[in-house]
Design a protein around this motif. Sequence first.
Motif, PDB file in Angstrom:
ATOM      1  N   LEU A 165     -16.683  13.029 -11.652  1.00 47.78           N
ATOM      2  CA  LEU A 165     -17.786  12.313 -11.025  1.00 47.78           C
ATOM      3  C   LEU A 165     -17.272  11.388  -9.925  1.00 47.78           C
ATOM      4  CD1 LEU A 165     -20.102  11.357 -14.012  1.00 47.78           C
ATOM      5  CD2 LEU A 165     -20.469  13.106 -12.277  1.00 47.78           C
ATOM      6  N   GLN A 166     -16.111  10.801 -10.192  1.00 49.05           N
ATOM      7  CA  GLN A 166     -15.540   9.914  -9.189  1.00 49.05           C
ATOM      8  C   GLN A 166     -15.232  10.708  -7.924  1.00 49.05           C
ATOM      9  OE1 GLN A 166     -11.905   9.414  -8.264  1.00 49.05           O
ATOM     10  NE2 GLN A 166     -12.677   7.912  -6.797  1.00 49.05           N
ATOM     11  N   ARG A 167     -14.655  11.905  -8.115  1.00 50.24           N
ATOM     12  CA  ARG A 167     -14.349  12.784  -7.001  1.00 50.24           C
ATOM     13  C   ARG A 167     -15.633  13.189  -6.277  1.00 50.24           C
ATOM     14  NH1 ARG A 167      -9.424  14.949  -7.185  1.00 50.24           N
ATOM     15  NH2 ARG A 167      -9.107  13.098  -8.404  1.00 50.24           N
ATOM     16  N   PHE A 168     -16.619  13.589  -7.103  1.00 50.69           N
ATOM     17  CA  PHE A 168     -17.919  14.033  -6.602  1.00 50.69           C
ATOM     18  C   PHE A 168     -18.549  12.964  -5.709  1.00 50.69           C
ATOM     19  CE2 PHE A 168     -22.550  13.911  -7.542  1.00 50.69           C
ATOM     20  CZ  PHE A 168     -22.916  15.110  -6.951  1.00 50.69           C
ATOM     21  N   SER A 169     -18.457  11.705  -6.143  1.00 53.05           N
ATOM     22  CA  SER A 169     -19.167  10.644  -5.430  1.00 53.05           C
ATOM     23  C   SER A 169     -18.395  10.116  -4.229  1.00 53.05           C
ATOM     24  CB  SER A 169     -19.468   9.490  -6.374  1.00 53.05           C
ATOM     25  OG  SER A 169     -18.257   8.861  -6.745  1.00 53.05           O
ATOM     26  N   LYS A 206     -35.245  18.384  -3.187  1.00 49.51           N
ATOM     27  CA  LYS A 206     -34.511  19.104  -2.128  1.00 49.51           C
ATOM     28  C   LYS A 206     -33.204  18.383  -1.809  1.00 49.51           C
ATOM     29  CE  LYS A 206     -37.903  21.832   0.304  1.00 49.51           C
ATOM     30  NZ  LYS A 206     -39.241  21.258   0.499  1.00 49.51           N
ATOM     31  N   ARG A 207     -33.300  17.066  -1.701  1.00 50.17           N
ATOM     32  CA  ARG A 207     -32.087  16.306  -1.359  1.00 50.17           C
ATOM     33  C   ARG A 207     -31.047  16.411  -2.472  1.00 50.17           C
ATOM     34  NH1 ARG A 207     -32.548  11.301   2.675  1.00 50.17           N
ATOM     35  NH2 ARG A 207     -34.481  11.870   3.721  1.00 50.17           N
ATOM     36  N   VAL A 208     -31.529  16.370  -3.724  1.00 51.83           N
ATOM     37  CA  VAL A 208     -30.589  16.465  -4.838  1.00 51.83           C
ATOM     38  C   VAL A 208     -29.940  17.851  -4.838  1.00 51.83           C
ATOM     39  CG1 VAL A 208     -30.309  16.348  -7.340  1.00 51.83           C
ATOM     40  CG2 VAL A 208     -31.856  14.761  -6.209  1.00 51.83           C
ATOM     41  N   GLU A 209     -30.748  18.891  -4.538  1.00 51.63           N
ATOM     42  CA  GLU A 209     -30.194  20.250  -4.522  1.00 51.63           C
ATOM     43  C   GLU A 209     -29.086  20.400  -3.482  1.00 51.63           C
ATOM     44  OE1 GLU A 209     -33.644  22.731  -4.340  1.00 51.63           O
ATOM     45  OE2 GLU A 209     -33.883  22.544  -6.523  1.00 51.63           O
ATOM     46  N   ARG A 210     -29.258  19.668  -2.387  1.00 50.73           N
ATOM     47  CA  ARG A 210     -28.231  19.731  -1.342  1.00 50.73           C
ATOM     48  C   ARG A 210     -26.888  19.168  -1.847  1.00 50.73           C
ATOM     49  NH1 ARG A 210     -30.760  16.870   3.358  1.00 50.73           N
ATOM     50  NH2 ARG A 210     -32.793  17.695   2.797  1.00 50.73           N
ATOM     51  N   LEU A 211     -26.975  18.279  -2.820  1.00 46.26           N
ATOM     52  CA  LEU A 211     -25.735  17.673  -3.353  1.00 46.26           C
ATOM     53  C   LEU A 211     -24.844  18.730  -4.010  1.00 46.26           C
ATOM     54  CD1 LEU A 211     -26.982  14.380  -5.044  1.00 46.26           C
ATOM     55  CD2 LEU A 211     -26.093  14.690  -2.751  1.00 46.26           C
ATOM     56  N   ARG A 212     -25.470  19.824  -4.452  1.00 46.05           N
ATOM     57  CA  ARG A 212     -24.742  20.907  -5.102  1.00 46.05           C
ATOM     58  C   ARG A 212     -23.596  21.415  -4.234  1.00 46.05           C
ATOM     59  NH1 ARG A 212     -26.627  24.610  -9.210  1.00 46.05           N
ATOM     60  NH2 ARG A 212     -28.843  24.284  -9.145  1.00 46.05           N
ATOM     61  N   THR A 213     -23.858  21.388  -2.926  1.00 44.96           N
ATOM     62  CA  THR A 213     -22.886  21.980  -2.001  1.00 44.96           C
ATOM     63  C   THR A 213     -21.880  20.967  -1.468  1.00 44.96           C
ATOM     64  OG1 THR A 213     -24.429  21.588  -0.216  1.00 44.96           O
ATOM     65  CG2 THR A 213     -24.507  23.756  -1.247  1.00 44.96           C
ATOM     66  N   PRO A 228     -18.716  19.207  -0.597  1.00 45.22           N
ATOM     67  CA  PRO A 228     -17.349  19.743  -0.617  1.00 45.22           C
ATOM     68  C   PRO A 228     -16.471  19.059  -1.672  1.00 45.22           C
ATOM     69  CG  PRO A 228     -17.737  18.401   1.345  1.00 45.22           C
ATOM     70  CD  PRO A 228     -19.060  18.580   0.684  1.00 45.22           C
ATOM     71  N   SER A 229     -16.837  17.809  -2.008  1.00 38.30           N
ATOM     72  CA  SER A 229     -15.968  17.071  -2.923  1.00 38.30           C
ATOM     73  C   SER A 229     -16.207  17.429  -4.387  1.00 38.30           C
ATOM     74  CB  SER A 229     -16.198  15.571  -2.735  1.00 38.30           C
ATOM     75  OG  SER A 229     -17.565  15.288  -2.950  1.00 38.30           O
ATOM     76  N   SER A 230     -17.245  18.248  -4.650  1.00 45.76           N
ATOM     77  CA  SER A 230     -17.540  18.603  -6.035  1.00 45.76           C
ATOM     78  C   SER A 230     -16.368  19.388  -6.628  1.00 45.76           C
ATOM     79  CB  SER A 230     -18.815  19.446  -6.077  1.00 45.76           C
ATOM     80  OG  SER A 230     -19.206  19.615  -7.401  1.00 45.76           O
ATOM     81  N   PRO A 231     -15.695  18.860  -7.629  1.00 49.15           N
ATOM     82  CA  PRO A 231     -14.472  19.505  -8.121  1.00 49.15           C
ATOM     83  C   PRO A 231     -14.768  20.825  -8.817  1.00 49.15           C
ATOM     84  CG  PRO A 231     -14.813  17.331  -9.127  1.00 49.15           C
ATOM     85  CD  PRO A 231     -16.045  17.666  -8.385  1.00 49.15           C
ATOM     86  N   ALA A 232     -13.851  21.747  -8.685  1.00 52.55           N
ATOM     87  CA  ALA A 232     -14.042  23.082  -9.250  1.00 52.55           C
ATOM     88  C   ALA A 232     -14.187  23.057 -10.767  1.00 52.55           C
ATOM     89  CB  ALA A 232     -12.865  23.972  -8.851  1.00 52.55           C
ATOM     90  N   VAL A 233     -13.560  22.081 -11.414  1.00 55.19           N
ATOM     91  CA  VAL A 233     -13.602  22.075 -12.884  1.00 55.19           C
ATOM     92  C   VAL A 233     -14.907  21.509 -13.421  1.00 55.19           C
ATOM     93  CG1 VAL A 233     -11.146  22.028 -13.330  1.00 55.19           C
ATOM     94  CG2 VAL A 233     -12.348  19.890 -12.943  1.00 55.19           C
TER      95      VAL A 233
END
Lengths: 306, 308
Positions: free
Chosen positions: B98-102, B11-18, B20-25
């Motif tokens: 990944l850097q952006r994501f994290s 569940k916690r990992v699924e929340r990571l999907r959303t 905001p920093s996850s880049p569109a590309v």
Amino acid sequence: MPIEILKGPAVEASEKEDSRDPVYLKIRDLVYQSCGIYHSEEKLYLLISACKRCIAQSNGRASTGREYLALLTSPTRREVEMRELMNQITIGETCLFRSQAQLNALHNVILPELTAERSKIGLKKLRVWSAGCSTGEEPYTLAMFLLEEKEKLLRDWAFDIQATDLNDNSIETARAGVYGDYALRNTPEVFKRKYFLPAEGTRLQVRSEVKACITFTRLNLNDDSRLVFMKGMDLIFCCNVLIYFDLNSKRRVVQHFFSNLMPNGCFFLGQAESLFQVNDQFRLIHLPGTTVYRKSGPETAKARTP
Amino acid sequence: MSVGLRDGLKKRVERLRTLPSSPAVLQPLLELLRSPSEQIDLKKVVQLVSYDKSITAQCLRIANSSLYGRARPTESIQAAVLSLGIQRVEDILLTCCLQRFSSGAPGAGDSTVFWRHSLGCAAVCRELAERIQYTDPDRAYLAALLHDLGILVNSLAYPEEYALVLAKAAEMGVPLVEQEMHELGFTHSESGSILGAMWQLPQAVNEVIALHHDVSNAPEDNPLVALVHIGDMLCRLRGLGYGYEEWRGVDLGADPAWSDLARHCPQLCKMDLARFTMDLDAFVPRVQALVESVFSPNVKRQEAPISH
């Protein structure tokens, strides 16, 4: 204009340039094959400056890297030239506390493992051999290190250090135990205060309690009849010594070291040396920032690493 | 790991999907990574890299870092793709994503240690793969780059708990997995493979994420697990680890991963491991420089005109 100031960076720049010269990579491989000492990319400049000093002293026999390589491979000159190059490579290398990574590995991993295992069979004595001890920097470092451990891990343990070298003069200097700033450049202040006495000028002399841990003897590592008596060792150090041996003598000496070690005993080489193609009975063990060769005990199970 | 624990983690990992920093590309890039390399369209890669101006600038900085051994700096993505190859540019783009994501999430902490280890391991694994003539060194790079994805997941999904795990492991000088098991009841292998599955990473890569600390359970046809395990060990013992020393002696030759890998790559038995280890010391400053280029603020450089 002071010429020295101009010289410094200029030499550095030219050596950086030279490190891309394939001739020096060939010399690097030649040195590794014949002496077992390896100059990785960021250490290559050390080899290049050693080569340049040899070229400068060659009485015109060589003036470029290419000519020098020819000299190093010439059937008549190669032995003399390689020996001189080794002298230049190891010049100024000896000092007390030369390899902190080795001492850290001893303190954090090797000694705890060895003492735990030896205690099980009731042994409380540690035997150390500094083979090719030169002017004594290595055995004194080990003696001070072990004296420190006597207050912790080696409480109620005994230890002795055998220090041997071929050269009588070196042994004499070692016995005197007086060192200048250069040899003491890595020695922590606490150790200087605890284990040394002031000598002439800024020089320091090793205290007698440290000397008492070590037996200095002249010994030729090629003398098989003497080597067989160096039995029951736990740790053997032989740093930047085997580089002067040809492959066959190297194999023979290392075989002696192997049989002189107790099971799970450790063999230490210089930081740039390896036993590749010299001996395959020792296990190469990786530790943070360093490697050692271990004689596996009969019970050593297959390792599993997380 | 218990069922309850796994569900909670999922569940916690699924929340990571959303995030905001996850880049569109990221999503289209992951899709690209799944397709066979010979079918990848050069234009598509250039287009992806060019989509986000700051990512473009960062990609170029990485492409020009010394770890990629370039003689002349590249000024356009097109030129970078041509000279480095599509796969490397994909790897670089992935690193930026990944850097952006994290970095956007709270509690992400100091991730430079993570990047030092991941980029270091990737470079070391590619080098090892080349020396032992493993068929796909680029795949080894990608697998090693992502092998510790779970460390990112853990520090995003459990920021406070995980900071404590990292601090304690460092203090005691023990392997991170041991401390994770002890404190959390699961390891970064498990959390990483949950995200890897969500992202539909290539199967061989996800196996590396899941099993690099458990090589004996790796499928026989995937030597990448053993290869990354060995590269990971070497990095952790040679200055490219988790930012602290793990005090133990490791006999790599006696590790089951060694014989696993040797079965696939017989060259491994002939390799001079002592010399390879010494060569690794040259990676440390280069990886450091690369990490700096991943993290250095891209204000000035970004404003420079970039041609595609």
